[in-house]
Design a protein around this motif. Structure first.
Motif, PDB file in Angstrom:
ATOM      1  N   GLY A 333      25.914  48.110  24.485  1.00 34.43           N
ATOM      2  CA  GLY A 333      25.441  49.429  24.920  1.00 34.43           C
ATOM      3  C   GLY A 333      24.223  49.337  25.837  1.00 34.43           C
ATOM      4  O   GLY A 333      24.008  50.197  26.691  1.00 34.43           O
ATOM      5  N   ALA A 334      23.424  48.271  25.667  1.00 32.60           N
ATOM      6  CA  ALA A 334      22.246  48.092  26.523  1.00 32.60           C
ATOM      7  C   ALA A 334      22.689  47.899  27.972  1.00 32.60           C
ATOM      8  O   ALA A 334      22.098  48.464  28.904  1.00 32.60           O
ATOM      9  CB  ALA A 334      21.426  46.898  26.047  1.00 32.60           C
ATOM     10  N   TYR A 335      23.743  47.098  28.160  1.00 30.52           N
ATOM     11  CA  TYR A 335      24.291  46.935  29.513  1.00 30.52           C
ATOM     12  C   TYR A 335      24.966  48.230  29.964  1.00 30.52           C
ATOM     13  O   TYR A 335      24.793  48.674  31.109  1.00 30.52           O
ATOM     14  CB  TYR A 335      25.299  45.777  29.549  1.00 30.52           C
ATOM     15  CG  TYR A 335      26.152  45.808  30.800  1.00 30.52           C
ATOM     16  CD1 TYR A 335      25.594  45.507  32.047  1.00 30.52           C
ATOM     17  CD2 TYR A 335      27.497  46.178  30.751  1.00 30.52           C
ATOM     18  CE1 TYR A 335      26.361  45.569  33.207  1.00 30.52           C
ATOM     19  CE2 TYR A 335      28.267  46.244  31.908  1.00 30.52           C
ATOM     20  CZ  TYR A 335      27.696  45.942  33.132  1.00 30.52           C
ATOM     21  OH  TYR A 335      28.450  46.017  34.278  1.00 30.52           O
ATOM     22  N   GLY A 336      25.734  48.834  29.036  1.00 30.81           N
ATOM     23  CA  GLY A 336      26.513  50.026  29.399  1.00 30.81           C
ATOM     24  C   GLY A 336      25.653  51.145  29.955  1.00 30.81           C
ATOM     25  O   GLY A 336      25.948  51.708  31.017  1.00 30.81           O
ATOM     26  N   VAL A 337      24.565  51.460  29.256  1.00 28.78           N
ATOM     27  CA  VAL A 337      23.744  52.592  29.717  1.00 28.78           C
ATOM     28  C   VAL A 337      23.084  52.256  31.051  1.00 28.78           C
ATOM     29  O   VAL A 337      23.004  53.100  31.950  1.00 28.78           O
ATOM     30  CB  VAL A 337      22.724  53.030  28.643  1.00 28.78           C
ATOM     31  CG1 VAL A 337      21.646  51.981  28.394  1.00 28.78           C
ATOM     32  CG2 VAL A 337      22.077  54.348  29.022  1.00 28.78           C
ATOM     33  N   ALA A 338      22.636  51.004  31.196  1.00 31.46           N
ATOM     34  CA  ALA A 338      21.992  50.617  32.458  1.00 31.46           C
ATOM     35  C   ALA A 338      23.000  50.656  33.606  1.00 31.46           C
ATOM     36  O   ALA A 338      22.684  51.114  34.717  1.00 31.46           O
ATOM     37  CB  ALA A 338      21.381  49.222  32.315  1.00 31.46           C
ATOM     38  N   ALA A 339      24.209  50.190  33.345  1.00 30.14           N
ATOM     39  CA  ALA A 339      25.237  50.174  34.396  1.00 30.14           C
ATOM     40  C   ALA A 339      25.642  51.600  34.784  1.00 30.14           C
ATOM     41  O   ALA A 339      25.872  51.889  35.963  1.00 30.14           O
ATOM     42  CB  ALA A 339      26.453  49.389  33.916  1.00 30.14           C
ATOM     43  N   PHE A 340      25.717  52.481  33.792  1.00 25.20           N
ATOM     44  CA  PHE A 340      26.066  53.879  34.099  1.00 25.20           C
ATOM     45  C   PHE A 340      24.994  54.503  35.004  1.00 25.20           C
ATOM     46  O   PHE A 340      25.309  55.205  35.970  1.00 25.20           O
ATOM     47  CB  PHE A 340      26.214  54.681  32.798  1.00 25.20           C
ATOM     48  CG  PHE A 340      26.709  56.081  33.034  1.00 25.20           C
ATOM     49  CD1 PHE A 340      28.067  56.333  33.212  1.00 25.20           C
ATOM     50  CD2 PHE A 340      25.826  57.153  33.101  1.00 25.20           C
ATOM     51  CE1 PHE A 340      28.540  57.616  33.452  1.00 25.20           C
ATOM     52  CE2 PHE A 340      26.287  58.443  33.339  1.00 25.20           C
ATOM     53  CZ  PHE A 340      27.645  58.677  33.511  1.00 25.20           C
ATOM     54  N   ILE A 341      23.735  54.230  34.688  1.00 27.73           N
ATOM     55  CA  ILE A 341      22.638  54.763  35.518  1.00 27.73           C
ATOM     56  C   ILE A 341      22.767  54.215  36.949  1.00 27.73           C
ATOM     57  O   ILE A 341      22.682  54.958  37.935  1.00 27.73           O
ATOM     58  CB  ILE A 341      21.262  54.385  34.907  1.00 27.73           C
ATOM     59  CG1 ILE A 341      21.081  55.062  33.550  1.00 27.73           C
ATOM     60  CG2 ILE A 341      20.122  54.776  35.846  1.00 27.73           C
ATOM     61  CD1 ILE A 341      19.911  54.509  32.729  1.00 27.73           C
ATOM     62  N   ALA A 342      23.008  52.907  37.046  1.00 32.94           N
ATOM     63  CA  ALA A 342      23.054  52.269  38.372  1.00 32.94           C
ATOM     64  C   ALA A 342      24.223  52.791  39.209  1.00 32.94           C
ATOM     65  O   ALA A 342      24.039  53.180  40.370  1.00 32.94           O
ATOM     66  CB  ALA A 342      23.157  50.752  38.213  1.00 32.94           C
ATOM     67  N   HIS A 343      25.428  52.801  38.633  1.00 34.53           N
ATOM     68  CA  HIS A 343      26.617  53.109  39.431  1.00 34.53           C
ATOM     69  C   HIS A 343      26.922  54.600  39.487  1.00 34.53           C
ATOM     70  O   HIS A 343      27.128  55.154  40.564  1.00 34.53           O
ATOM     71  CB  HIS A 343      27.829  52.349  38.876  1.00 34.53           C
ATOM     72  CG  HIS A 343      27.631  50.871  38.823  1.00 34.53           C
ATOM     73  ND1 HIS A 343      27.351  50.109  39.929  1.00 34.53           N
ATOM     74  CD2 HIS A 343      27.634  50.009  37.774  1.00 34.53           C
ATOM     75  CE1 HIS A 343      27.207  48.840  39.579  1.00 34.53           C
ATOM     76  NE2 HIS A 343      27.365  48.758  38.266  1.00 34.53           N
ATOM     77  N   ALA A 344      26.951  55.236  38.306  1.00 35.64           N
ATOM     78  CA  ALA A 344      27.372  56.645  38.278  1.00 35.64           C
ATOM     79  C   ALA A 344      26.256  57.579  38.742  1.00 35.64           C
ATOM     80  O   ALA A 344      26.514  58.543  39.469  1.00 35.64           O
ATOM     81  CB  ALA A 344      27.835  57.016  36.870  1.00 35.64           C
ATOM     82  N   ALA A 349      26.682  50.076  44.420  1.00 35.72           N
ATOM     83  CA  ALA A 349      28.035  49.517  44.545  1.00 35.72           C
ATOM     84  C   ALA A 349      28.414  48.739  43.288  1.00 35.72           C
ATOM     85  O   ALA A 349      27.546  48.141  42.639  1.00 35.72           O
ATOM     86  CB  ALA A 349      28.079  48.595  45.755  1.00 35.72           C
ATOM     87  N   ARG A 350      29.690  48.769  42.944  1.00 32.19           N
ATOM     88  CA  ARG A 350      30.179  47.977  41.815  1.00 32.19           C
ATOM     89  C   ARG A 350      29.980  46.494  42.112  1.00 32.19           C
ATOM     90  O   ARG A 350      29.997  46.084  43.278  1.00 32.19           O
ATOM     91  CB  ARG A 350      31.678  48.247  41.588  1.00 32.19           C
ATOM     92  CG  ARG A 350      32.023  49.684  41.187  1.00 32.19           C
ATOM     93  CD  ARG A 350      31.784  49.935  39.722  1.00 32.19           C
ATOM     94  NE  ARG A 350      32.541  49.067  38.845  1.00 32.19           N
ATOM     95  CZ  ARG A 350      33.804  49.257  38.467  1.00 32.19           C
ATOM     96  NH1 ARG A 350      34.457  50.318  38.905  1.00 32.19           N
ATOM     97  NH2 ARG A 350      34.408  48.412  37.646  1.00 32.19           N
ATOM     98  N   THR A 351      29.851  45.694  41.061  1.00 26.00           N
ATOM     99  CA  THR A 351      29.505  44.285  41.275  1.00 26.00           C
ATOM    100  C   THR A 351      30.613  43.334  40.842  1.00 26.00           C
ATOM    101  O   THR A 351      30.394  42.132  40.728  1.00 26.00           O
ATOM    102  CB  THR A 351      28.217  43.942  40.509  1.00 26.00           C
ATOM    103  OG1 THR A 351      28.374  44.365  39.156  1.00 26.00           O
ATOM    104  CG2 THR A 351      27.014  44.613  41.127  1.00 26.00           C
ATOM    105  N   GLY A 352      31.804  43.840  40.588  1.00 27.09           N
ATOM    106  CA  GLY A 352      32.922  42.955  40.245  1.00 27.09           C
ATOM    107  C   GLY A 352      32.998  42.633  38.769  1.00 27.09           C
ATOM    108  O   GLY A 352      32.173  43.060  37.969  1.00 27.09           O
TER     109      GLY A 352
END
Lengths: 580, 52
Positions: A333-344, A349-352
């Motif tokens: 979830g630590a990655y998930g929330v950070a990734a949602f902030i970054a991308h959504a 850009a998505r990073t693969g």
């Protein structure tokens, strides 16, 4: 843009640092605190992430927390009122920590980090979904998450498209597949939220003769994948215990006392609940396909760690490809929330696709050497080529080797950077490693690692499995790798690719050249009840306190029989480690 | 200062989810909390999933 994601306060707290959507560092607190499933605020993991990213907290652009504490608090209050007065005791016990810490999350984060910038809160299941979708590299995918409970949701179906991710449907507490499985974990005498994989490991020893009874009495599983628990059997809504008298009466036996003997009925119960969870997950997967019409699936949440169910979804489900987040539990979830902030939210850009999960700390040659010198260790240092030769030779001679190289893995599985390796051809190796080195129950299977290009020769698996999240049948009527072949003829496979992990790949390959079988036992580098080793000190301690034969740390190789120093006996040490 | 931020967040949460009935309960709990907070914290023992 630098974003820090944090998950904590329930189980497996973790931190993750992203730079422009790419993972710079990620680690679970337990690896630093040495307390398994540590739920506390991940101070050490955050420190590590910031150090690795050469950034100070005030320089961060945003901090994300993986769930919404107020909504969770609302659920607790509403549940307590609904169950009144039964839940009062649990409520009163939970309140101090809520009032003191959990409800003041923004204050806590700002105080601990010295951070004054933007704070975001993601919903628990959105964080799970994001952890799988953004790591999958899929442009479009159905995303299924299932765990015990987040705020209200216990199961969610989402769709990810490009940078966006949207929750489409949810099932709410108290109806929960995670809690349902945990109730059986509890009933079978294992620790809740830790022993679930033991139930999964027990299942092949039994017959699912209680499946119909469970489906009739305990859970209403519908064709469309939705489900409802019969709450009269599950007192967990008002705390205290996971199952009660009525549950015992249904199966005609009391809850198994922890550490007591396991009988056939326990195996049959495990097989039955496993069969039900597989049916439920398959139903949810089919529903996800019907709703999204996407032929790719992402999975996360604690239930996604059930790799037997994952294998079934892959084989029998409608999806062309399935990605399972390697840190599928709350740590992810630590990655998930950070990734949602970054991308959504910020449109980065998505990073693969994640092609590895090595985002934790590594140690420099000089640091390792210093630890060995201070420890009075006897060691040799080799170049990569010679190290692989020496290690493969020891493995082929039946030695058990602790292998610690490079950055530490995130998630519960050892993927070859913090692993114990051994020869899987020897049928007695499983008991040896279980009883003499890991000190865990004899029924628990070990997982194999093989080189990606030869996986199909040994396992009925048509794709790579870098995160050890898929179970597949072992090929051949007479298994040539009995120590990693479970009683039902399956194994939880890891494949290693040359371009991702060249030295580990070469080791498995070299062992194959010596033995004819490029497959090794790969189990996590720890003993029962302890988190995976993190530092050279942890590895040295674990090596000296167990009956492991050799140890590799970086390019240093140590043999037990050459060591002058004697540590305390494994038994003395284990008496201080809590049971898992 | 950041404690005030939390109270503001709580106000927004009540508004957004229209759960006004929670307000008196939470206020009483927070007042009680000032007393309780000095005692040792404890989550439920590991025999139950951490629902709370």
């Amino acid at each position: 843009m630098k974003i820090l994601g944090i998950s904590c306060f329930y189980h497996d707290s973790a931190a993750c640092l992203l730079e422009d959507g790419r993972v710079v560092a990620m680690a679970q607190e337990e690896r630093f605190s040495r307390r398994k499933h540590d739920p506390d605020f991940p101070r050490r993991a955050i420190d590590y992430c910031l150090r690795e990213g050469h950034v100070s907290a005030p320089e961060l652009d945003a901090v994300g927390f993986y769930d919404k504490p107020f909504v969770k608090f609302e659920r607790i209050l509403q549940t307590t009122i609904a169950a009144w007065p039964k839940g009062l005791f649990s409520f009163l016990r939970a309140m101090p920590v809520w009032i003191k810490e959990k409800i003041w999350m923004s204050h806590l984060i700002r105080k601990e980090l010295g951070f004054a910038g933007a704070l975001y809160y993601g919903e628990h299941h959105l964080s799970h979904a994001a952890s799988a979708f953004y790591a999958s590299g899929f442009e479009d995918a159905a995303v299924l998450t299932a765990d015990g409970v987040g705020e209200w949701a216990t199961t969610s179906l989402a769709q990810g498209t490009g940078k966006g991710l949207r929750i489409l449907a949810e099932i709410h507490f108290p109806h929960s597949l995670g809690l349902f499985y945990s109730a059986f974990t509890y009933f079978l005498g294992f620790k809740v939220n830790s022993g679930e994989y033991k139930v999964m490991g027990l299942a092949p020893y039994g017959e699912p003769r209680f499946k119909d009874l469970i489906l009739r009495e305990l859970i209403d599983l519908r064709e469309d994948g939705s489900f409802k628990l019969n709450l009269s059997y599950f007192p967990f809504t008002y705390g205290g215990v996971m199952t009660g008298r009525k549950f015992e009466k249904l199966f005609g036996l009391p809850r198994r006392r922890p550490e007591s003997e396991l009988g056939q009925i326990h195996f049959d119960l495990a097989a039955s609940v496993q069969a039900v969870i597989e049916q439920a997950m398959l139903g949810l997967a089919r529903r996800a396909f019907d709703v999204t019409r996407s032929d790719r699936l992402c999975l996360a949440g604690g239930v996604a760690l059930n790799c037997v169910a994952n294998g079934k979804i892959l084989r029998e489900g409608p999806f062309r490809d399935v990605f399972i987040q390697p840190a599928a539990g709350d740590a992810g979830g630590a990655y998930g929330v950070a990734a949602f902030i970054a991308h959504a939210l910020f449109g980065k850009a998505r990073t693969g696709r994640w092609d590895h999960a090595f985002y934790g700390p590594s140690h420099e040659r000089e640091d390792i050497r210093r630890v060995l010198e201070v420890s009075d260790a006897v060691y040799d240092e080799y170049n990569d080529e010679r190290l692989v030769d020496e290690t493969a030779r020891r493995l082929a001679d039946g030695k058990v080797v602790g292998w610690m190289r490079g950055r530490m893995e995130v998630g519960p599985r050892a993927l070859g950077h913090r692993s114990i390796l051994a020869d899987p051809r020897d049928a007695g190796m499983k008991d040896r490693v279980n009883m003499k080195i890991k000190f865990r129950e004899s029924f628990r299977p070990f997982a194999p690692v093989t080189v990606r290009e030869r996986c199909g020769e040994f396992f009925d698996l048509d794709r790579e499995s870098p995160f050890m999240m898929l179970v597949a049948s072992v090929r051949g009527a007479e298994p040539i790798i009995p120590s990693v072949t479970h009683v039902d003829g399956t194994a939880r496979v890891q494949t290693v690719a040359k371009e991702i992990d060249p030295v580990y790949h070469r080791l498995v390959e070299r062992f194959g050249r010596l033995s004819g079988v490029p497959v090794l036992i790969n189990t996590s580098f720890n003993v029962r009840g302890e988190p995976m080793v993190c530092t050279p000190e942890d590895a040295w301690r674990c090596f000296m306190r167990t009956r492991m034969d050799s140890l590799v740390i970086g390019n240093f190789l140590l043999d037990k029989d050459k060591q002058n120093r004697k540590e305390e006996t494994p038994e003395a040490w284990l008496s201080r480690v809590p049971a898992d | 200062m950041s404690r005030l931020e939390v109270l503001k967040e709580f106000w927004n949460f009540l508004k957004e989810r229209k759960k006004w009935w929670l307000a008196p309960i939470v206020i009483v709990l927070l007042l009680l909390g000032a007393l309780i907070a000095v005692t040792e914290t404890s989550a439920l023992a590991p025999f139950i999933y951490t629902l709370f």
